[in-house]
Design a protein around this motif. Structure first.
Motif, PDB file in Angstrom:
ATOM      1  N   PRO A  48      30.505  12.635  -2.317  1.00 53.01           N
ATOM      2  CA  PRO A  48      29.635  13.974  -2.843  1.00 53.01           C
ATOM      3  C   PRO A  48      29.180  14.567  -4.446  1.00 53.01           C
ATOM      4  N   ARG A  49      27.991  15.689  -4.295  1.00 57.26           N
ATOM      5  CA  ARG A  49      27.658  15.513  -5.030  1.00 57.26           C
ATOM      6  C   ARG A  49      26.808  16.966  -5.070  1.00 57.26           C
ATOM      7  N   PRO A  50      28.247  17.364  -5.722  1.00 60.19           N
ATOM      8  CA  PRO A  50      28.502  19.003  -5.827  1.00 60.19           C
ATOM      9  C   PRO A  50      26.712  20.461  -6.025  1.00 60.19           C
ATOM     10  N   LYS A  51      26.230  19.256  -7.607  1.00 59.02           N
ATOM     11  CA  LYS A  51      25.726  19.811  -7.683  1.00 59.02           C
ATOM     12  C   LYS A  51      24.373  20.439  -6.571  1.00 59.02           C
ATOM     13  N   ALA A  52      24.022  19.758  -5.027  1.00 50.82           N
ATOM     14  CA  ALA A  52      23.295  19.929  -4.923  1.00 50.82           C
ATOM     15  C   ALA A  52      23.291  21.496  -4.765  1.00 50.82           C
ATOM     16  N   PHE A  53      24.312  22.055  -4.731  1.00 48.03           N
ATOM     17  CA  PHE A  53      24.383  23.831  -4.060  1.00 48.03           C
ATOM     18  C   PHE A  53      23.726  24.222  -5.073  1.00 48.03           C
ATOM     19  N   ALA A  54      23.802  24.148  -6.386  1.00 48.50           N
ATOM     20  CA  ALA A  54      22.816  24.726  -7.065  1.00 48.50           C
ATOM     21  C   ALA A  54      21.380  24.254  -7.161  1.00 48.50           C
ATOM     22  N   ASP A  55      20.768  23.152  -6.896  1.00 49.99           N
ATOM     23  CA  ASP A  55      19.358  22.966  -6.331  1.00 49.99           C
ATOM     24  C   ASP A  55      19.038  23.497  -5.204  1.00 49.99           C
ATOM     25  N   MET A  56      19.906  23.365  -4.271  1.00 49.46           N
ATOM     26  CA  MET A  56      19.939  24.627  -3.270  1.00 49.46           C
ATOM     27  C   MET A  56      18.987  25.832  -3.758  1.00 49.46           C
ATOM     28  N   PHE A  57      19.742  26.800  -4.058  1.00 49.13           N
ATOM     29  CA  PHE A  57      19.602  27.883  -4.777  1.00 49.13           C
ATOM     30  C   PHE A  57      18.235  28.257  -5.336  1.00 49.13           C
ATOM     31  N   ALA A  58      17.834  26.505  -6.195  1.00 49.09           N
ATOM     32  CA  ALA A  58      17.025  26.503  -7.479  1.00 49.09           C
ATOM     33  C   ALA A  58      15.571  26.238  -6.354  1.00 49.09           C
ATOM     34  N   LEU A  59      15.343  25.522  -5.120  1.00 47.04           N
ATOM     35  CA  LEU A  59      14.384  25.198  -4.551  1.00 47.04           C
ATOM     36  C   LEU A  59      14.147  26.596  -3.301  1.00 47.04           C
ATOM     37  N   SER A  60      15.055  27.464  -3.902  1.00 47.04           N
ATOM     38  CA  SER A  60      15.014  28.490  -2.790  1.00 47.04           C
ATOM     39  C   SER A  60      14.062  29.274  -3.462  1.00 47.04           C
ATOM     40  N   ARG A  61      14.655  29.920  -4.708  1.00 43.68           N
ATOM     41  CA  ARG A  61      14.079  30.587  -5.972  1.00 43.68           C
ATOM     42  C   ARG A  61      12.498  30.609  -5.756  1.00 43.68           C
ATOM     43  N   LYS A  62      12.207  28.582  -5.793  1.00 47.62           N
ATOM     44  CA  LYS A  62      10.999  28.021  -6.337  1.00 47.62           C
ATOM     45  C   LYS A  62      10.121  28.579  -5.102  1.00 47.62           C
ATOM     46  N   VAL A  63      10.038  28.258  -3.778  1.00 46.34           N
ATOM     47  CA  VAL A  63       9.584  28.237  -2.177  1.00 46.34           C
ATOM     48  C   VAL A  63       9.591  30.142  -2.146  1.00 46.34           C
ATOM     49  N   ALA A  64       9.992  30.932  -2.989  1.00 47.89           N
ATOM     50  CA  ALA A  64       9.716  32.120  -2.432  1.00 47.89           C
ATOM     51  C   ALA A  64       8.715  32.697  -4.409  1.00 47.89           C
ATOM     52  N   ARG A  65       8.837  31.851  -4.623  1.00 47.79           N
ATOM     53  CA  ARG A  65       7.948  32.195  -6.370  1.00 47.79           C
ATOM     54  C   ARG A  65       6.603  31.842  -5.668  1.00 47.79           C
ATOM     55  N   GLU A  66       6.559  30.684  -5.229  1.00 38.81           N
ATOM     56  CA  GLU A  66       4.979  29.809  -5.133  1.00 38.81           C
ATOM     57  C   GLU A  66       5.195  30.346  -3.946  1.00 38.81           C
ATOM     58  N   ARG A  67       5.639  30.095  -3.005  1.00 41.99           N
ATOM     59  CA  ARG A  67       5.233  30.614  -0.774  1.00 41.99           C
ATOM     60  C   ARG A  67       5.669  32.269  -1.190  1.00 41.99           C
ATOM     61  N   PRO A  68       5.527  32.811  -1.515  1.00 40.05           N
ATOM     62  CA  PRO A  68       6.273  34.446  -0.770  1.00 40.05           C
ATOM     63  C   PRO A  68       5.962  34.096   0.484  1.00 40.05           C
ATOM     64  N   GLY A  69       7.042  34.411   1.378  1.00 38.24           N
ATOM     65  CA  GLY A  69       7.228  34.957   2.719  1.00 38.24           C
ATOM     66  C   GLY A  69       7.192  33.904   3.644  1.00 38.24           C
TER      67      GLY A  69
END
Length: 330
Positions: A48-69
């Motif tokens: 198991p790799r629990p750090k993936a949960f932080a990666d999911m939040f980080a990608l969500s923020r990146k997509v919101a910043r670079e591709r809003p909506g």
């Protein structure tokens, strides 16, 4: 971290674990096993790799910043199986919670553990309660998420941004896995017929959905005017997306896909109005055709007589009650 990927039907991969065990012939030339061997890891040891949960939040923020909506597709656990029994139900529930908290990402979850998928997703009361508890914990740790986490328990179920799929390399495994998938609640359902090891009939068994005959015949019960067979959607539950691909890899021994098998499935999907994605021809066909791309994925190389296989469609973003005539996005 989230990784860019060469997998044509997704935008990113994130792995909340590594390792797997083989369960069917489609696993014979597993790319995840090859990768583990390359790095000296034991493939059958689930990590198991629990750090993936932080990666999911980080990608969500990146997509919101670079591709809003906009949204981005994420193939979750490309190097393991989300429903492998070595992953606890609590761990998988936390994964589901983080998917709920990152709604601008469309997660693609593919498994060969069809029975565990169905058992997990149909345990709705436990799952929603567990997700609510996990979300509350995240809210205490991350005040910036509070506006989302406090609504998690009230989110429509199934999660609209999570697409669940099964692998079905042959008719035998289509029969084993697809009915379990269709019996589980999911925003979208898909099948990956890769590696395609034989002809697969999806249409005859009703797996591509269709008009809800029960609604029209009145042969099933109704709950406050809602059909118990199709939940008022007007269509029987069916696959929303079909991926096709030949087996690929370095070296020799890769089993060839017959192009007529692919053509037949494309025709079935066309008839049913279901999105279909032809990913690659596989190594054996690529060599037969003299293609530079060893996977046979580069469509620009394909000869003209394969034009009917140059099709890469995606299902329309989720509406839990699908329209009577499915729409396709390319």
């Amino acid at each position: 971290m989230a990784n860019d990927t060469s997998i044509a039907w997704t935008d990113y991969t994130i792995n909340a674990g590594r390792g797997c065990t083989k369960v069917s012939p489609g696993c014979d030339y597993c790319y995840s096993e090859r990768d583990d061997q390359r790095w000296g890891n034991t493939f059958t040891t689930i990590r198991p790799r629990p750090k993936a949960f932080a990666d999911m939040f980080a990608l969500s923020r990146k997509v919101a910043r670079e591709r809003p909506g906009d949204t981005a597709r994420v193939f979750l656990n490309s190097m393991t199986d989300t429903f492998h029994p070595a992953y606890s139900a609590d761990y998988t529930a936390e994964l589901m919670t983080v998917m709920a908290l990152t709604p601008n990402l469309t997660y693609q979850v593919l498994t060969k553990r069809h029975a565990r998928l169905r058992a997990f997703l149909t345990n709705v009361d436990w799952l929603r309660a567990r997700m609510s508890n996990v979300a509350s914990t995240y809210a205490r740790q991350r005040p910036d998420l509070d506006d989302i986490t406090r609504h998690v328990y009230d989110l429509p179920y199934p999660l609209s941004n999570v697409h669940f799929g099964v692998s079905a390399e042959s008719q035998e495994y289509a029969h084993r896995r697809i009915p379990k998938l269709l019996a589980a609640p999911a925003g979208r359902r898909f099948v990956s017929i890769e590696p395609m090891l034989g002809p697969v009939d999806l249409e005859t068994f009703g797996w591509l959905g269709g008009e809800c005959g029960e609604c029209q015949s009145g042969t099933v019960g109704f709950d406050e005017g809602t059909c118990l067979a199709c939940s008022g959607a007007g269509r029987r539950p069916g696959l929303d997306w079909v991926i096709l691909g030949g087996e690929s890899g370095f070296g020799t021994g890769y089993r060839p896909v017959e192009l007529e098998w692919m053509r037949d499935v494309v025709a079935q999907c066309r008839e049913a109005g279901v999105a279909v994605f032809v990913k690659q021809l596989g190594t054996a066909q690529a060599r037969r055709l003299g293609l530079r791309d060893f996977k046979g994925e580069g469509m620009s190389e394909w000869p003209a007589d394969l034009d009917d296989l140059r099709v890469r469609e995606f299902p329309v973003p989720v509406t839990l009650h699908a329209p009577s005539t499915p729409q396709l996005t390319k």
